[in-house]
Design an enzyme around this catalytic site. Structure first.
Site, mmCIF file in Angstrom:
data_model
loop_
_atom_site.group_PDB
_atom_site.id
_atom_site.type_symbol
_atom_site.label_atom_id
_atom_site.label_comp_id
_atom_site.label_asym_id
_atom_site.label_seq_id
_atom_site.Cartn_x
_atom_site.Cartn_y
_atom_site.Cartn_z
ATOM 1 N N ASP A 42 0.662 -1.348 -0.019
ATOM 2 C CA ASP A 42 -0.121 0.515 -0.160
ATOM 3 C C ASP A 42 0.729 1.220 0.167
ATOM 4 O OD1 ASP A 42 -2.236 1.469 0.167
ATOM 5 O OD2 ASP A 42 -3.201 0.831 2.121
ATOM 6 N N CYS A 82 -6.268 3.985 -3.334
ATOM 7 C CA CYS A 82 -6.873 3.038 -2.706
ATOM 8 C C CYS A 82 -7.117 2.485 -3.342
ATOM 9 C CB CYS A 82 -6.631 2.863 -1.225
ATOM 10 S SG CYS A 82 -5.146 3.203 -0.568
ATOM 11 N N HIS A 131 -10.543 -2.888 1.288
ATOM 12 C CA HIS A 131 -11.109 -1.535 0.688
ATOM 13 C C HIS A 131 -12.084 -1.398 -0.133
ATOM 14 C CE1 HIS A 131 -9.380 2.936 1.902
ATOM 15 N NE2 HIS A 131 -10.664 2.393 2.340
ATOM 16 N N ASP A 284 -0.205 -0.205 -5.390
ATOM 17 C CA ASP A 284 -2.060 0.462 -5.331
ATOM 18 C C ASP A 284 -1.246 1.366 -6.124
ATOM 19 O OD1 ASP A 284 -1.510 1.425 -3.272
ATOM 20 O OD2 ASP A 284 -2.951 1.589 -2.182
ATOM 21 N N ASN A 285 -0.334 2.100 -5.323
ATOM 22 C CA ASN A 285 -0.245 3.818 -6.625
ATOM 23 C C ASN A 285 0.329 4.070 -5.674
ATOM 24 O OD1 ASN A 285 -3.295 3.979 -3.812
ATOM 25 N ND2 ASN A 285 -0.862 4.845 -3.399
#
Lengths: 471, 196
Positions: A42, A82, A131, A284-285
């Protein structure tokens, strides 16, 4: 006489050997499909990983070795944040199509990669961060409702640990680590707070290893999704890693992340299933921006929650021994929506939905080295339902240049950059390239045209959702 | 029968006539100068582009997403030196710290070919232009070179920029970019005001 006995024993031995080989072959044949381990940390930026030029010293030896054993993507693109990133990864669709939002999650109408693999006979599990269920996933949008046989981890996001207030709630002590199984109600296992925040990834890895062991023993193909919580703020590592790196808490958290990757890989080796397991590690990013755990975007500008390269271009490593050539590095464009159709092709199952728009493209021939170019030349970037930028080959076109998260766009809003000569997106070259807007508009228009047949799911849509009937 | 009278101007009478001719000629010259000056507005000065106006959204609808435009093709701040039959346009592309001169484009306003070679940020690029007056508008047609990333082959884009002055103290540049590589035509109208 002696010769007769030798012949007899040889005959009996051969029969046993033949029977053993036959049985073994049958067992292997029963699991002709590869296992999949998808590790998804993450807010982990490009500049954190050794083979990507880590700024924190030698803290990722396992990832670096994994990269040497597989392919390293240098132009892997993701959504900007996210929830939308997880939605795109799981569905093979740009998040604007699924209406994914942090408070709303995604509808049960979406077919996740887990659901698809389950339909192909895979055991599925998620250990880590979900999430995708919105603020209130309880009983309605849990991982076990979206194709995962097992779930252990946090239903929302890591910063709840700071306050123990669950996203969407107001009272403290409402954030928990959950456990769930298909067909059973999910239960709160223990509070998610600053203490368990430090141990959640380790425990998720342990449970993931247990899942691998069980399925390896049963020769059952499995899909393990391990969405780690590191390096999302607060990036506080397992106590064993406190002060280990001399690179601060974020360095310690990276070292822990790398170790957890190594523990999963070691389990695959120990169980002798590494050669039949696809391991994919991607984030994720872009890098965490919030201090004091601000991450590194490496050579790129910007952080997550922007469509600058630092927000949407992340490290990605894929290993599949014997199928993906080792040690390859590429700058070809791949997007996280491609993961679903690519893995579907890898497992040889027609499990990608055909009743909706799928943005992902099968990249398996490219990953296997059967073709030099990837099957993708462009990427669209939306934030909060708004078109923000387009990448086309080495060009990046911003419709509303916004280099800082949470800040207004900066004039001139429309800008063009060449990412090879200007990776930091600093020198606007649209005046020298008057073709740009027309070409980029065409790509957006082609995408928009698909929405007539397949309308977007409205953000925060309720279940049960059904798409409008086509005329 | 009455004789027909013909009058011949006397020498005295011829003087005013000569004056009239001279006055007419002078007037014509003045008118020609005035006309010439009316056809050739002076674009000289430093100009700053105004932010393009955002049309208000229809009542009850959310504002549209922010979106810029391609501008005039010369950036948001330009300095023009307008000589007799020549336009010199300077565009600062880099920051002061970069220690780079502004991009400089010279156009001859007689329809002949002008070539401008500039380092425009990604690469050194030669643009070929023809410029001429169309009434009070300076019209510059330029061919921009490029490489199609799909095929690796060269291609070109035609851009027409039309400069005119508007009241009060505004420079209007209308820019038409012909579609290339399958893209559509793009037209922008950029309003510049004099730099303070």
């Amino acid at each position: 006489m002696v010769i007769k006995r030798v012949v007899l024993w040889l005959t009996v031995g051969s029969a046993f050997a033949a029977a053993f080989v036959s049985a073994t072959t049958r067992d292997l044949g029963a699991q002709s499909r590869p296992n999949i381990v998808l590790i998804f940390p993450d807010n982990l930026g490009w500049g954190e990983v050794g083979v990507y030029g880590s700024v924190r010293g030698d803290v990722t030896p396992r990832l670096d070795r994994l990269a040497a054993q597989g392919i390293r993507l240098n132009n892997f693109n993701v959504e900007f944040s996210c929830t939308v990133s997880r939605a795109a990864l799981m569905t093979g669709r740009y998040a604007i199509r699924s209406g994914a939002t942090q408070p709303g999650g995604i509808t049960l109408w979406e077919i996740t990669m887990a659901e698809a693999l389950k339909s192909a006979g895979y055991a599925t599990a998620l250990y880590g961060k979900w999430h995708l269920g919105g603020d209130f996933p309880e009983g309605r949008r849990e991982p076990t409702h979206q194709g995962f046989d097992e779930f252990w981890g946090i239903p929302r996001t890591s910063n709840e640990a700071h306050t123990t207030i669950a996203q969407g709630q107001k009272a403290p002590n409402t954030s928990f680590i959950w456990e769930g199984r298909t067909g059973q109600p999910t239960r709160n296992l223990k509070p998610f707070n600053m203490e368990t925040r430090r141990t959640v990834d380790r425990e998720a890895a342990d449970r993931g290893i247990g899942f691998i062991e069980r399925n390896a023993k049963a020769r059952q193909p499995f899909f393990l999704y391990y969405p780690m919580t590191q390096l999302h703020f607060p990036a506080q590592a397992h106590p064993e890693f406190h002060g280990k790196t001399e690179a601060g808490e974020i360095g310690d958290a990276m070292a822990e992340m790398d170790t957890n990757v190594g523990r999963i890989l070691d389990a695959l080796d120990r169980l002798k299933i590494a050669s039949n397991t696809i391991v994919m590690w991607c984030t994720d990013n872009g890098a965490e921006q919030r201090r004091p755990w601000r991450g590194s975007s490496g050579p790129w500008s910007g952080y997550y929650n922007t469509v600058m390269e630092g927000g949407i271009r992340t490290p990605c490593i894929i290993r599949w021994p014997g199928r993906i050539p080792a040690g390859r590095v590429t700058n070809e464009i791949v997007h996280q929506v491609d993961v679903f159709p690519t893995l579907a092709a890898a497992v040889g199952a027609g499990i990608v939905p055909t009743d909706r728009a799928i943005d992902g493209i099968n990249q398996l021939p490219f990953l296997e080295g059967k073709q030099q170019k990837s099957n993708r030349t462009s990427v669209l970037y939306y934030t909060n339902g708004q078109m923000r930028a387009v990448k086309w080959h080495d060009w990046k076109f911003h419709y509303a240049y916004t280099p800082e998260a949470g800040a207004p766009p900066v004039a001139p809003l429309m800008r063009l950059f060449n990412l090879l000569s200007d990776p930091k997106e600093e020198t606007d070259v649209k005046d020298a390239n008057p073709w740009a807007e027309g070409v980029m508009d065409k790509l957006v228009a082609e995408f928009d045209a698909t929405t007539a047949r397949y309308p977007h799911v409205p953000p925060n849509a309720a279940d049960p959702y059904l798409p409008p009937k086509r005329p | 029968m009455q004789p027909i009278h013909t009058s011949r101007p006397s020498g005295r009478d011829r003087v005013p006539s000569t004056r009239i001719v001279i006055l007419v000629i002078a007037g014509a010259i003045v008118a020609a100068i005035a006309a010439a000056s009316a056809q050739s507005p002076d674009f000289s000065g430093t100009w700053v582009a105004e932010a393009p106006p955002s049309p208000p959204p229809p009542a009850g609808t959310p504002p549209p997403p922010p979106r810029g435009n391609m501008g005039s093709g010369w950036g948001s701040t330009i300095t023009i030196t307008h000589e007799a039959n020549r336009l010199v346009i300077e565009q600062p592309l880099f920051s002061r710290y970069d220690l780079q001169p502004p991009l400089k484009f010279v156009y001859t306003l007689d329809g002949s070919e002008s070539r401008n070679t500039v380092m425009a940020g990604h690469e050194t690029q030669t643009r070929v232009s023809r410029a001429a007056w169309a009434g009070q508008t300076a019209r510059i047609v330029t061919i921009y070179p490029g490489i199609d990333p799909d095929s690796g082959k060269p291609f070109s884009t035609e851009v027409t920029q039309q400069l005119s002055l508007a009241e009060p103290g505004q420079l209007i540049i209308e820019t038409l970019r012909r579609g290339a590589l399958g893209g559509r035509d793009i037209t922008t109208r950029t309003v510049y005001v004099r730099a303070p």
